[in-house]
Design a protein around this motif. Structure first.
Motif, short mmCIF file in Angstrom:
data_model
loop_
_atom_site.label_atom_id
_atom_site.label_comp_id
_atom_site.label_asym_id
_atom_site.label_seq_id
_atom_site.Cartn_x
_atom_site.Cartn_y
_atom_site.Cartn_z
N VAL A 82 0.93 -1.13 0.15
CA VAL A 82 0.00 -0.01 -0.07
C VAL A 82 0.89 1.22 -0.05
CG1 VAL A 82 -1.70 1.37 1.34
CG2 VAL A 82 -1.79 -1.16 1.07
N LEU A 83 0.98 2.05 -1.11
CA LEU A 83 1.87 3.11 -1.04
C LEU A 83 1.07 4.41 -0.78
CD1 LEU A 83 3.77 1.77 -4.33
CD2 LEU A 83 4.66 1.80 -1.70
N ALA A 84 1.63 5.30 -1.11
CA ALA A 84 1.16 6.63 -0.87
C ALA A 84 -0.11 7.01 -1.76
CB ALA A 84 2.29 7.97 -0.97
N SER A 85 -0.22 6.61 -2.74
CA SER A 85 -1.33 6.80 -3.42
C SER A 85 -2.72 6.05 -2.71
CB SER A 85 -1.46 6.36 -4.79
OG SER A 85 -1.11 5.02 -4.85
N ASP A 86 -2.26 5.00 -2.29
CA ASP A 86 -3.50 4.15 -1.60
C ASP A 86 -3.73 4.94 -0.20
OD1 ASP A 86 -2.08 1.08 -2.84
OD2 ASP A 86 -3.91 2.34 -3.62
N ALA A 87 -2.91 5.71 0.27
CA ALA A 87 -3.21 6.37 1.72
C ALA A 87 -4.47 7.18 1.62
CB ALA A 87 -1.91 7.39 1.78
N PHE A 91 -7.93 4.27 6.03
CA PHE A 91 -6.55 3.47 6.52
C PHE A 91 -5.71 4.52 6.98
CE2 PHE A 91 -2.33 2.17 5.29
CZ PHE A 91 -2.29 0.87 5.47
N SER A 92 -4.85 4.07 8.08
CA SER A 92 -4.18 5.03 8.96
C SER A 92 -2.58 4.45 8.77
CB SER A 92 -4.89 5.11 10.21
OG SER A 92 -4.00 5.60 11.03
N PHE A 93 -1.53 5.33 8.98
CA PHE A 93 -0.56 5.02 9.20
C PHE A 93 -0.03 5.47 10.53
CE2 PHE A 93 -0.59 5.59 4.43
CZ PHE A 93 -0.12 4.59 3.83
N ASP A 94 -0.82 5.60 11.45
CA ASP A 94 -0.58 6.10 12.99
C ASP A 94 -0.05 4.98 13.55
OD1 ASP A 94 -1.57 8.59 12.36
OD2 ASP A 94 -3.84 8.22 12.88
N ASN A 95 -0.40 3.67 13.43
CA ASN A 95 0.12 2.58 14.23
C ASN A 95 0.80 1.73 13.27
OD1 ASN A 95 -1.50 3.41 16.69
ND2 ASN A 95 -3.09 3.03 15.42
N GLN A 103 -2.36 -4.27 7.82
CA GLN A 103 -2.02 -4.39 6.48
C GLN A 103 -0.63 -3.86 6.29
OE1 GLN A 103 -4.95 -3.06 3.58
NE2 GLN A 103 -3.45 -3.51 1.81
N CYS A 104 0.36 -4.32 5.32
CA CYS A 104 1.46 -3.79 5.26
C CYS A 104 1.29 -2.52 4.17
CB CYS A 104 2.47 -4.81 4.51
SG CYS A 104 2.73 -6.11 5.43
N GLY A 105 2.04 -1.47 4.69
CA GLY A 105 1.66 -0.38 3.65
C GLY A 105 2.94 0.67 4.01
N SER A 106 3.06 1.67 3.18
CA SER A 106 4.08 2.49 3.19
C SER A 106 3.72 3.99 2.91
CB SER A 106 5.33 2.39 2.50
OG SER A 106 6.21 3.43 2.19
N PRO A 107 3.57 5.10 3.58
CA PRO A 107 3.09 6.61 3.10
C PRO A 107 3.87 7.07 2.12
CG PRO A 107 4.43 6.62 5.14
CD PRO A 107 4.34 5.22 5.05
N CYS A 108 4.80 6.51 1.61
CA CYS A 108 5.56 7.17 0.36
C CYS A 108 6.50 6.17 -0.09
CB CYS A 108 6.49 8.48 0.92
SG CYS A 108 7.58 7.97 2.07
N ILE A 109 6.71 6.34 -1.40
CA ILE A 109 7.63 5.09 -2.25
C ILE A 109 9.00 4.95 -1.71
CG2 ILE A 109 8.48 4.90 -4.32
CD1 ILE A 109 5.99 6.01 -5.71
N PRO A 110 9.92 5.77 -1.17
CA PRO A 110 11.09 5.64 -0.83
C PRO A 110 10.97 5.01 0.85
CG PRO A 110 10.83 8.12 -0.71
CD PRO A 110 9.86 7.08 -1.40
N CYS A 111 9.90 5.51 1.44
CA CYS A 111 9.69 4.82 2.97
C CYS A 111 9.57 3.38 2.86
CB CYS A 111 8.37 5.60 3.41
SG CYS A 111 8.30 7.37 3.48
N PRO A 112 10.09 2.95 4.10
CA PRO A 112 9.80 1.45 4.25
C PRO A 112 8.44 0.87 4.57
CG PRO A 112 10.92 2.35 6.44
CD PRO A 112 10.85 3.32 5.31
N VAL A 113 8.29 -0.41 4.16
CA VAL A 113 6.83 -0.93 3.92
C VAL A 113 6.73 -1.45 5.46
CG1 VAL A 113 5.24 -2.68 3.26
CG2 VAL A 113 6.94 -1.27 1.67
N LYS A 114 5.81 -1.10 6.28
CA LYS A 114 5.59 -1.52 7.67
C LYS A 114 4.29 -2.05 7.90
CE LYS A 114 9.08 1.21 10.08
NZ LYS A 114 9.16 2.42 11.04
N CYS A 115 3.93 -2.97 8.93
CA CYS A 115 2.44 -3.29 9.25
C CYS A 115 1.81 -2.16 10.11
CB CYS A 115 2.88 -4.47 10.24
SG CYS A 115 1.21 -5.06 10.94
#
Length: 85
Positions: free
Chosen positions: A27-32, A37-41, A69-81
């Motif tokens: 899940v990349l930035a465009s899916d944010a 969907f939250s990248f807070d946790n 879900q595994c995702g990343s807020p930006c393309i160069p950022c690491p993918v995290k749970c």
């Protein structure tokens, strides 16, 4: 000639099947922008050995009702749970 045509058809079907099954689960930035969907946790890094199923289960065990879900807020950022409330 018929066996050559059959071989080429089978080869192309295999190529198509492999290309369709080898899609990326990130899940990349465009899916944010997906509502809810939250990248807070986000915590553990996702990898070949740790992906959406493990992420979802870990988040459910931690009390997040929607799992994770595994995702990343930006393309160069690491993918995290990322656990979802």
């Amino acid at each position: 000639m018929g066996s050559t045509k059959t071989l080429v058809t089978c080869f192309l079907v295999i190529i198509l099947a492999v290309s369709l099954s080898n899609h990326n689960h990130d899940v990349l930035a465009s899916d944010a922008r997906i509502e809810g969907f939250s990248f807070d946790n986000c915590n553990n890094r996702c990898s070949e050995d740790y992906w959406d199923d493990e992420c979802k289960n870990d988040c459910l065990r931690a009390g997040f009702l929607k799992g994770g879900q595994c995702g990343s807020p930006c393309i160069p950022c690491p993918v995290k749970c990322c656990c979802q409330k």
